[in-house]
Design a protein around this motif. Structure first.
Motif, short mmCIF file in Angstrom:
data_model
loop_
_atom_site.label_atom_id
_atom_site.label_comp_id
_atom_site.label_asym_id
_atom_site.label_seq_id
_atom_site.Cartn_x
_atom_site.Cartn_y
_atom_site.Cartn_z
N SER A 210 3.43 -4.05 -8.60
CA SER A 210 2.87 -2.98 -7.79
C SER A 210 3.31 -1.63 -8.36
O SER A 210 4.33 -1.52 -9.05
CB SER A 210 3.34 -3.11 -6.34
N ILE B 3 -0.88 6.12 -3.02
CA ILE B 3 -0.90 4.85 -2.28
C ILE B 3 -0.32 3.76 -3.18
O ILE B 3 -0.34 3.86 -4.41
CB ILE B 3 -2.33 4.46 -1.83
N VAL C 248 -0.48 0.19 -4.85
CA VAL C 248 -1.49 -0.80 -5.25
C VAL C 248 -0.79 -1.95 -5.96
O VAL C 248 0.30 -1.79 -6.53
CB VAL C 248 -2.56 -0.17 -6.18
N GLY D 271 -7.63 0.18 -5.18
CA GLY D 271 -7.08 1.14 -4.23
C GLY D 271 -8.19 1.81 -3.44
O GLY D 271 -9.28 2.05 -3.97
N TRP E 205 -8.96 5.21 -1.05
CA TRP E 205 -8.49 6.52 -0.60
C TRP E 205 -9.38 7.10 0.49
O TRP E 205 -8.91 7.64 1.46
CB TRP E 205 -8.43 7.50 -1.78
#
Length: 631
Positions: free
Chosen positions: A498, A545, A547, A557, A559
């Motif tokens: 991640s 963020i 991912v 991802g 948004w």
């Protein structure tokens, strides 16, 4: 045994070159002509959003994100921007790079229409290499054959009058370091490789005042160095070519040629103070001796004498080949001159020289001194306006400064905005400069029309044109809405892990600005009456963020964020859409999209292909909508 070893070595070298040539394989055109056979994977959230908005998934994946560009070949040569490569033969860095003839094939296949050849003499014949460096050479004949073979294989053998698809000429910037005695061989090699494609002198029925690409479609036009007027005549006198008592020829600095430096080899394209034959106020030359280093005897004064012992650098045979592109390093005062005595003069200067001219006003304001080196240009209405106007009468080529040893690039839009037609870039590196070049020329013949106010006007007096101003630009609002990104590649060391990611968008362009009057007695200074060029960059950043990257599918991802900018319309405004890994220290760029704003399809949901750090389409996409309105 030794033969087998040599054969294996040759195969390994060929494989290494093929691996390095991979850098030229860029996929910008996938946003104009999306591949229809293998469609990229979209995330579940993006698919759901498209369906909720009545979009068919397959249709959305096959639609282009860019408008096609149509360019006619009937305008004057000076009315176009031309996709151009610097030191085309190099595969990597400028100092230690390997040279390959196949590099020409690759850049031409990507729409490049001005390639560069640095040719030098050697015991085995003329070679192409980056002089005074450790780069590896390639035979000149092999380079010429590669160019000719690509054009013949792609468009068919040259056949005057027949439509081949090659509606524009290909330019070759020839930086010749071969002495005049060997230049006949260069011409012979070019004739053998290119045949009738090679333009060899003036063509019947072609008006030198209004040459168009149509006049030279399918042909190869060579840029050859040209040396005008007595560039060394600081004392106001001149000499002629005579034979003195010692039988040594005395060279006249004539309209035909002189002994100048070439335009972009490492020895003459370094910083302005390192012997480069560039800026002295308005582009005047500081060094006029071979390879950018002036030879001075103990008796010679700072005011160069009127007689110089040296030989012509360009032979008549080679000069004829360069009839339609006489590459000239300009002397002081060139910006206010039109060169009428000799047709087809092309101004050849470095990015440093042109940048200094564009910043002349700002420098004058800073120093506030009447004798400042730039003060002599302040009688012009504007350096920018004058550059744009001058380029409507003469081609201009910009080459990178020599300190870009890792093949980094200048900002080409800055020089396009000043009217420069040929802005040479290091195609070995997929950086912002190359991304902008790709965006401007994608889907074209490598020739793009300038904005209308930059084009040549019939019957307009040269002196009157200097005062021409660009029309007032309307205010625009550009809105963007990004839903999500699918199949992001992993940043360094993050495969299967991640990471934090964010989106950054940029709008950048250049505009004319009017400097305020200098402080003092209240009078408006010459600087205040002029304009200069200002770089404008508008930026937006999304939230970061987390991912998750999967080795098979990449990272997804969502948004669902919007942004907007207001700006003054500029046909050379560009937008970049970038994905970054958010980490401690410097953030790694993961994916990129770059395009002129004018080429964006607006008002529709678009699946935009994002390129990786090397310009490859690896399946990463962003679901975006752009909207553009006039205020």
């Amino acid at each position: 045994m030794s033969t087998d070893v040599d054969e294996v070595q040759e195969r390994l070298e060929a494989l290494d070159i093929q691996n390095k040539l991979h850098v030229f394989d860029i996929h910008t055109d996938h946003n104009l002509n999306p591949p229809q056979d293998v469609l990229p994977r979209l995330s579940g959230q993006v698919i759901a959003f498209l369906k909720d908005n009545g979009e068919d998934i397959d249709t959305a994946l096959k639609k282009p994100a860019l408008k096609p560009a149509v360019t006619h070949n009937s305008f004057p040569f000076t009315d176009y921007f031309i996709s151009s490569s610097h030191n085309t033969y190099l595969l990597t860095a400028q100092i230690l790079g390997t040279s390959s003839a196949e590099a020409y094939t690759h850049v031409l296949s990507r729409g490049c229409r001005c390639v560069e050849i640095d040719v030098w003499p050697s015991k085995s014949g003329p070679i192409v290499t980056h002089g005074y460096t450790l780069s590896i050479s390639v035979p000149f004949a092999k380079v010429c054959q590669a160019i000719g073979s690509f054009l013949d294989n792609t468009y068919g053998p040259y056949n005057p009058g027949a439509k081949s698809g090659l509606d524009f000429p290909v330019l070759v910037s020839l930086e010749c370091h071969v002495p005049p005695s060997g230049q006949g061989e260069l011409v012979r090699i070019m004739k053998e490789a290119w045949g009738d494609r090679l333009v060899q002198g003036p063509l019947e029925g072609v008006d030198d005042e209004w040459i168009t690409p149509k006049d030279l479609e399918g042909r190869i036009v060579v840029m050859v160095e040209y040396y005008p007027l007595p560039l060394l005549r600081r004392s106001g006198t001149s000499t002629s070519i005579t034979e003195g008592e010692d039988s040594k020829p005395k060279r006249k600095w004539s309209l035909w040629r002189s002994d100048d430096t070439s335009s972009s080899s490492s020895d003459d394209s370094d910083d302005d103070s390192s012997g480069e034959d560039i800026y002295d106020g308005e582009g005047g030359t500081k060094s006029l001796w071979p390879f950018g280093r002036k030879k001075k005897s103990s008796e010679e004064s700072e005011d160069v004498g009127t007689e110089v012992e040296q030989c012509p650098k360009i032979s008549d045979e080679l000069a004829v080949v360069g009839y339609y592109a006489r590459s000239m390093k300009p002397a002081k005062g060139w910006l206010s001159q039109r060169f009428n005595d000799v047709p087809n003069i092309m101004i050849n200067i470095s990015e440093s020289a042109c940048s200094k001219l564009l910043s002349a006003i700002a420098e004058h304001r800073k120093h506030k001194h009447p004798e400042h080196e730039h003060s002599h240009v302040l009688h012009l209405p504007s350096p920018l306006t004058s550059l744009v106007h001058h380029s409507s009468h003469h081609l201009r080529r910009i080459f990178p400064r020599g300190t870009r040893i890792m093949s980094s690039n200048l900002d080409p839009s800055k020089f396009w905005r000043s009217g420069s037609q040929v802005v040479s870039l290091n195609w070995q590196k997929y950086d912002k400069g190359v991304q902008m070049n790709e965006g401007l020329f994608v889907g074209t013949h490598g020739w793009v029309l300038k904005p209308e106010h930059m084009r040549k006007k019939r019957g307009l007096n040269f002196d009157d044109g200097v005062h021409a101003q660009s029309p007032p630009a309307p205010k625009l609002r550009l809105k963007g809405h990004v839903v999500g990104v699918s199949a992001m590649p992993a940043p360094n060391g993050r495969t299967g892990k991640s990471f934090e990611a964010y989106i950054r968008t940029e709008l950048f362009y250049h505009r004319e600005v009017n400097p305020p009057p200098t402080e003092g007695d209240g009078e408006v200074s010459a600087a205040a009456k002029s304009t200069s060029l200002e770089n404008v960059a508008l930026r937006w950043k999304s939230k970061s963020i987390k991912v998750e990257h999967h080795p098979e599918d990449g990272a997804d991802g969502v948004w669902n964020e919007t942004w907007e900018w207001e700006y003054e319309r500029d046909e050379l405004a560009f937008i970049r859409f970038l994905i970054y890994e958010d980490e401690f220290g410097k953030d790694d760029r993961v994916s990129t999209f770059c395009s002129p704003v004018e080429r964006l399809i607006t008002g529709k949901w678009l699946v935009v292909r994002l390129m990786d750090r090397k310009g490859k389409d690896v399946g990463t996409t962003a679901l975006v909508k752009f909207e553009l309105e006039e205020l």
